[in-house]
Design an enzyme around this catalytic site. Sequence first.
Site, PDB file in Angstrom:
ATOM      1  CG  ASP A 255      27.530 -85.611  53.567  1.00 26.31           C
ATOM      2  OD1 ASP A 255      28.532 -86.410  52.841  1.00 26.31           O
ATOM      3  OD2 ASP A 255      27.901 -85.492  54.592  1.00 26.31           O
TER       4      ASP A 255
ATOM      5  CG  ASP B   4      27.540 -67.795  36.255  1.00 30.76           C
ATOM      6  OD1 ASP B   4      26.318 -67.832  37.208  1.00 30.76           O
ATOM      7  OD2 ASP B   4      28.273 -66.983  36.590  1.00 30.76           O
TER       8      ASP B   4
ATOM      9  CG  ASP C  40      32.013 -84.403  53.447  1.00 30.18           C
ATOM     10  OD1 ASP C  40      30.912 -84.496  53.356  1.00 30.18           O
ATOM     11  OD2 ASP C  40      32.891 -84.098  52.729  1.00 30.18           O
TER      12      ASP C  40
ATOM     13  CG  ASN D  39      31.695 -88.003  52.282  1.00 28.02           C
ATOM     14  OD1 ASN D  39      30.956 -87.053  52.697  1.00 28.02           O
ATOM     15  ND2 ASN D  39      32.803 -87.825  51.342  1.00 28.02           N
TER      16      ASN D  39
ATOM     17  CD  GLU E  45      22.838 -65.744  36.456  1.00 24.99           C
ATOM     18  OE1 GLU E  45      22.326 -65.606  37.429  1.00 24.99           O
ATOM     19  OE2 GLU E  45      24.149 -65.932  36.365  1.00 24.99           O
TER      20      GLU E  45
ATOM     21  CG  HIS F  99      22.326 -71.141  42.630  1.00 22.41           C
ATOM     22  ND1 HIS F  99      21.529 -71.071  41.309  1.00 22.41           N
ATOM     23  CD2 HIS F  99      23.401 -70.113  42.388  1.00 22.41           C
ATOM     24  CE1 HIS F  99      22.509 -70.413  40.301  1.00 22.41           C
ATOM     25  NE2 HIS F  99      23.426 -69.831  41.191  1.00 22.41           N
ATOM     26  CG  ASP F 100      21.997 -66.664  42.291  1.00 21.86           C
ATOM     27  OD1 ASP F 100      22.962 -66.975  43.304  1.00 21.86           O
ATOM     28  OD2 ASP F 100      22.633 -66.606  41.371  1.00 21.86           O
TER      29      ASP F 100
ATOM     30  CG  ASP G  54      26.123 -73.404  36.400  1.00 25.61           C
ATOM     31  OD1 ASP G  54      26.200 -72.443  35.888  1.00 25.61           O
ATOM     32  OD2 ASP G  54      25.284 -73.329  37.478  1.00 25.61           O
TER      33      ASP G  54
ATOM     34  CG  ASP H 163      28.581 -86.815  48.449  1.00 27.43           C
ATOM     35  OD1 ASP H 163      27.754 -87.282  48.101  1.00 27.43           O
ATOM     36  OD2 ASP H 163      29.262 -87.115  49.639  1.00 27.43           O
TER      37      ASP H 163
END
Length: 590
Positions: free
Chosen positions: A30, A209, A34, A32, A270, A346-347, A107, A38
């Site tokens: 990150d 995907d 928040d 910035n 995938e 990520h899964d 992706d 990013d």
Amino acid sequence: MTASPTPSSPSTPWWKKSVVYQIYPRSFCDSNGDGIGDLPGITQRLDHLAELGVDVVWLSPIYKSPQDDNGYDISDYRDIAPEFGTLADFDALLAAMHARGIRLVMDLVVNHSSDEHAWFQSARTRRDSPYHDYYIWAEPAPGGGPPTNWEAAFNGSVWEWNEPTGEYYLHMFSKKQPDLNWENPALRQEVYALMRFWLDRGVDGFRMDVINMISKPWRADGSLPDAPVVREGFLQPGFALTCNGPRLVEFLREMREQVLDHYDTLTVGEAPMATIEQGIALTHPENGALNMLFQFEHMDLDSQPGHSNGKWALKPLDLRDLKTTLARWQTALDGQGWNSLYLSNHDQPRPVSRFGDDRRYPVESAKMLATWLHGHQGTPYVYQGEELGMDNVAFDDIADYRDIETLNIYRVATQERGVAPRDILRSIHAKGRDNARTPMPWTGEAPGAGFTTGTPWIRLNPGFVRSNAQALRADPQSVFHYYRELIALRKSQPILTDGRFELLLAQDRHVYAYTRTLGDETWLVLCHFGGGEPEGTPRAIDGADDPTWSRWLAQGVQGTRVIGNWPGPERVALAGLTLRPWEALILALD
């Protein structure tokens, strides 16, 4: 626009020799404050990837999205989500990657869009909308109710009622992710146009995907069939019917002819429930459509097939099953296609917690798993934090989780199926997708671990104090530097790209052994899946029932150490060889 790195020779495409690193942008860095990762944050951390030695970055979705499924619900395929940055930030990131010799794969999520996409916003207003047939609609079943009994991946029916048109629309995932209608040629041309948009911008390929779900099993009368009833009282999984549909190969070959053949790309699809035959059909070098697939057979071996709780119904991994599965894919696709190699993304949960020992031997088992994976034939994928040996998290409160799949299964299990909260939390701790989505720890400094100066969107993994990039890059014996060695080996040794695979010791419950052979050269990969019995004792290899191993012992075969995760001699005899807890060893045999 930026130029891609120099392509390799046609005989060995660059993607065969590459190692891919997946970035989950929300959790990477990150810039910035928040609390959300990013694009500028990724740009700031590219030297980490360059030092690691990866060739390609796969970037999880960064498009505009309501974030119902963390970006896999796209509302604008040609723009960047504001929380991630701008198109200018993207161009700067791409240029910085290419300057370091790193390619970028995006992706591609085109089985479904967001229900907030302009196409669907128009499609749902009236049946004569020009975009209505971009999606899949059906009348109510006779007597009312959903048209089929299919269950969505995130629980509940795949059908959602749309009052303005008096129809149901199909969503294989969240109700905010309506499925696109690939039977419509106009929709397919829209997809090809958006692919060209990114390729012309300089992108080097796509991870697609759930791409093998785009062809639905339509019957002659234009309807979809019910799924066979396997458990009374529950909706039935639609996956078995929608994966690998009748026009899948046709659609993907059209995509290749109209788009992919005109660019030098890496493509990986995938493909849940893909078979060997489908893997060959889709990745064959002459008439396939994609470079490789993500198949899931090895990801399902520690769950109970057919159980009502699906992947959440846990069982111990039998190493012999893993051998059988991987050996089938390695052997069948040799020369007929190409494998992807992965243990996490990520899964999926963290491999050191899932397949290794994250308590007693976290470093050794992380290195062993890396050796096991990278020694196979195919393109290896490293998920962010894997090179740090990151482990799973075990949040005590469901409120600390963010993933839609996790929150839905907790609700269904506790409120509809009578499962005790502690029991479903045990499954979530083992298999939940948020295990992989906690922020990347760049330093050991609280409170943000170098990920953010603000409040992270999801809690940090408390292990950041020991497993962080700064600490591991400074330690030459760390998991990070072991990954560097493996990646460098792959670049310098053709045997790891082109060598033939052969499984050994097929019935051994603890040692996974295989060879890679190219010409007169043979490498032996030995991986001990365990801590020894009793704990900490070396394991002797019993190869009496393996003819190759027995022949080697009779011949007094020795090997030269190529790499290993425990210290040892340069020359190793197979006779009397023992493996220490979670030991990995690659030998170049005489």
